[in-house]
Enzyme design. Sequence first.
Site, PDB file in Angstrom:
ATOM      1  N   ASN A 233      19.499  24.833  -2.624  1.00 50.45           N
ATOM      2  CA  ASN A 233      20.711  24.083  -2.306  1.00 50.45           C
ATOM      3  C   ASN A 233      20.389  22.903  -1.415  1.00 50.45           C
ATOM      4  OD1 ASN A 233      22.247  24.125   0.499  1.00 50.45           O
ATOM      5  ND2 ASN A 233      21.058  26.031   0.384  1.00 50.45           N
TER       6      ASN A 233
ATOM      7  N   LEU B 157      25.204  20.287   4.618  1.00 47.84           N
ATOM      8  CA  LEU B 157      25.977  20.738   5.778  1.00 47.84           C
ATOM      9  C   LEU B 157      27.396  20.197   5.810  1.00 47.84           C
ATOM     10  CD1 LEU B 157      22.913  20.431   8.167  1.00 47.84           C
ATOM     11  CD2 LEU B 157      23.825  22.546   7.212  1.00 47.84           C
TER      12      LEU B 157
ATOM     13  N   ASN C 267      28.318  29.091  13.519  1.00 53.11           N
ATOM     14  CA  ASN C 267      27.031  28.422  13.335  1.00 53.11           C
ATOM     15  C   ASN C 267      27.227  26.940  13.657  1.00 53.11           C
ATOM     16  OD1 ASN C 267      25.170  26.847  11.280  1.00 53.11           O
ATOM     17  ND2 ASN C 267      24.254  28.874  11.431  1.00 53.11           N
TER      18      ASN C 267
ATOM     19  N   CYS D 166      18.258  21.207  11.293  1.00 51.50           N
ATOM     20  CA  CYS D 166      18.797  19.872  10.966  1.00 51.50           C
ATOM     21  C   CYS D 166      17.880  18.768  11.471  1.00 51.50           C
ATOM     22  CB  CYS D 166      20.151  19.671  11.624  1.00 51.50           C
ATOM     23  SG  CYS D 166      21.054  21.162  11.833  1.00 51.50           S
TER      24      CYS D 166
ATOM     25  N   GLY E 119      17.153  36.892   1.417  1.00 55.36           N
ATOM     26  CA  GLY E 119      17.046  37.654   0.175  1.00 55.36           C
ATOM     27  C   GLY E 119      17.592  39.059   0.234  1.00 55.36           C
TER      28      GLY E 119
HETATM   29  C1  LIG Z   1      24.717  27.187  -0.111  1.00 56.62           C
HETATM   30  C2  LIG Z   1      24.077  27.528   1.199  1.00 56.62           C
HETATM   31  C3  LIG Z   1      24.553  26.932   2.380  1.00 56.62           C
HETATM   32  C4  LIG Z   1      23.972  27.230   3.613  1.00 56.62           C
HETATM   33  N1  LIG Z   1      24.471  26.661   4.761  1.00 56.62           N
HETATM   34  C5  LIG Z   1      23.939  26.993   5.975  1.00 56.62           C
HETATM   35  C6  LIG Z   1      24.491  26.477   7.188  1.00 56.62           C
HETATM   36  O1  LIG Z   1      25.494  25.750   7.198  1.00 56.62           O
HETATM   37  N2  LIG Z   1      23.885  26.807   8.361  1.00 56.62           N
HETATM   38  C7  LIG Z   1      22.788  27.652   8.409  1.00 56.62           C
HETATM   39  O2  LIG Z   1      22.281  27.945   9.498  1.00 56.62           O
HETATM   40  N3  LIG Z   1      22.272  28.185   7.272  1.00 56.62           N
HETATM   41  C8  LIG Z   1      22.821  27.877   6.068  1.00 56.62           C
HETATM   42  N4  LIG Z   1      22.297  28.431   4.922  1.00 56.62           N
HETATM   43  C9  LIG Z   1      21.162  29.373   5.012  1.00 56.62           C
HETATM   44  C10 LIG Z   1      21.625  30.843   4.953  1.00 56.62           C
HETATM   45  O3  LIG Z   1      22.498  31.158   6.020  1.00 56.62           O
HETATM   46  C11 LIG Z   1      20.420  31.813   4.975  1.00 56.62           C
HETATM   47  O4  LIG Z   1      19.692  31.626   6.169  1.00 56.62           O
HETATM   48  C12 LIG Z   1      19.495  31.594   3.782  1.00 56.62           C
HETATM   49  O5  LIG Z   1      20.224  31.314   2.608  1.00 56.62           O
HETATM   50  C13 LIG Z   1      18.589  32.797   3.518  1.00 56.62           C
HETATM   51  O6  LIG Z   1      19.344  33.966   3.257  1.00 56.62           O
HETATM   52  P1  LIG Z   1      19.688  34.481   1.745  1.00 56.62           P
HETATM   53  O7  LIG Z   1      18.377  34.511   1.013  1.00 56.62           O
HETATM   54  O8  LIG Z   1      20.296  35.837   1.944  1.00 56.62           O
HETATM   55  O9  LIG Z   1      20.630  33.497   1.169  1.00 56.62           O
HETATM   56  C14 LIG Z   1      22.880  28.145   3.673  1.00 56.62           C
HETATM   57  C15 LIG Z   1      22.408  28.739   2.486  1.00 56.62           C
HETATM   58  C16 LIG Z   1      22.995  28.451   1.265  1.00 56.62           C
HETATM   59  C17 LIG Z   1      22.467  29.136   0.026  1.00 56.62           C
END
Ligand SMILES: Cc1cc2nc3c(=O)[nH]c(=O)nc-3n(C[C@H](O)[C@H](O)[C@H](O)COP(=O)(O)O)c2cc1C
Length: 314
Positions: free
Chosen positions: A76, A80, A106, A137, A251
């Site tokens: 993705n 933000l 967050n 960021c 994951g």
């Molecule tokens: C579409 C999307 C948007 C995300 N937006 C943020 C965000 O705004 N702030 C943040 O700290 N992490 C963001 N993340 C990261 C997730 O919180 C997480 O750390 C990351 O996806 C790994 O976990 P997962 O494999 O379970 O998705 C985002 C992830 C995805 C897929």
Amino acid sequence: MASVTADQLDLRVKIGGLRLKNPVMTASGTFGYGREFADLVNLHRLGAVVVKGISFEPRSGNPPPRVVETACGMLNAIGLENVGVEGFLRDKLPWLRGIQSRIVVNILADSVEGYGRLAARLSEGEGIDALEVNISCPNVQRGGVAFGTDPATAAEVTRAVRKQTNLPVIVKLSPNVTDIALMARAVEEGGADAISLINTLTGMAIDINSRRPKLANIVGGLSGPAIKPVALRMVWQVAAAVRIPVIGIGGISTAEDAIEFLLAGATAIQVGTANFYEPSACEAIIDGIGDYLKAHGEPSVRTIIGALQCGESG
Ligand SMILES: Cc1cc2nc3c(=O)[nH]c(=O)nc-3n(C[C@H](O)[C@H](O)[C@H](O)COP(=O)(O)O)c2cc1C
């Protein structure tokens, strides 16, 4: 082995001053502002809802395409997108206050001062239980390099937030570094109450017919089951490197995944990408952790945290 009944099970965990009824949280950016999932998930059952990253001003994010499916995961480059701090406090927080789970906000900014200012403003909002600081960021003042890739800058951001709030401060680490333990120790020294990890891994995908990147932003963040082994390794390393609690992310889609992270030393876990394809994942994980504790005669989830045995078996 002692037998444990469902009503004797204790799933409570403590992350600094943040007390959760169970260790299952949603991951930022994958659960909107909570309300979007209200018809699909019993929000009251969750340990905590972590909302989408909030910046001082509203942001519209990157141009499309912003999401690409990959083998066992997704990329993705949302950029933000969010409603900004005033929009959040006015339009999102009042509804969220009605849920019987903790609310974690967050935050993101493009300068050290920006993080401090945002933390101060959110601390005035009623009903927020903790802040999670996204340091992945770009730092505009220092040429766009992420705050989370330099230990000194990561510590500086942590101190700036710490100074402006009495709320528990969770610093969320980026995996896009060589030495994750070094980053963890830096934010611990900066005053973090807890560390969450991992954020997404930088990746890309190419359309071979058009010979163009599949994301308009060219690169994006990889998430989903594909990143779990990397996340688990980093959580294990960080849990061994710091004294503050660690929250495992990356994951996680089943109870077995969650339990692996708890055994590796995480006090709680967050579910991200799985919410998109299996909105009931969090609830199934809460139930599955309970089943595991019962099956293993463990009365409390706390006794399995860090219970990984790496020595010789027998
Ligand atoms: C579409 C999307 C948007 C995300 N937006 C943020 C965000 O705004 N702030 C943040 O700290 N992490 C963001 N993340 C990261 C997730 O919180 C997480 O750390 C990351 O996806 C790994 O976990 P997962 O494999 O379970 O998705 C985002 C992830 C995805 C897929």
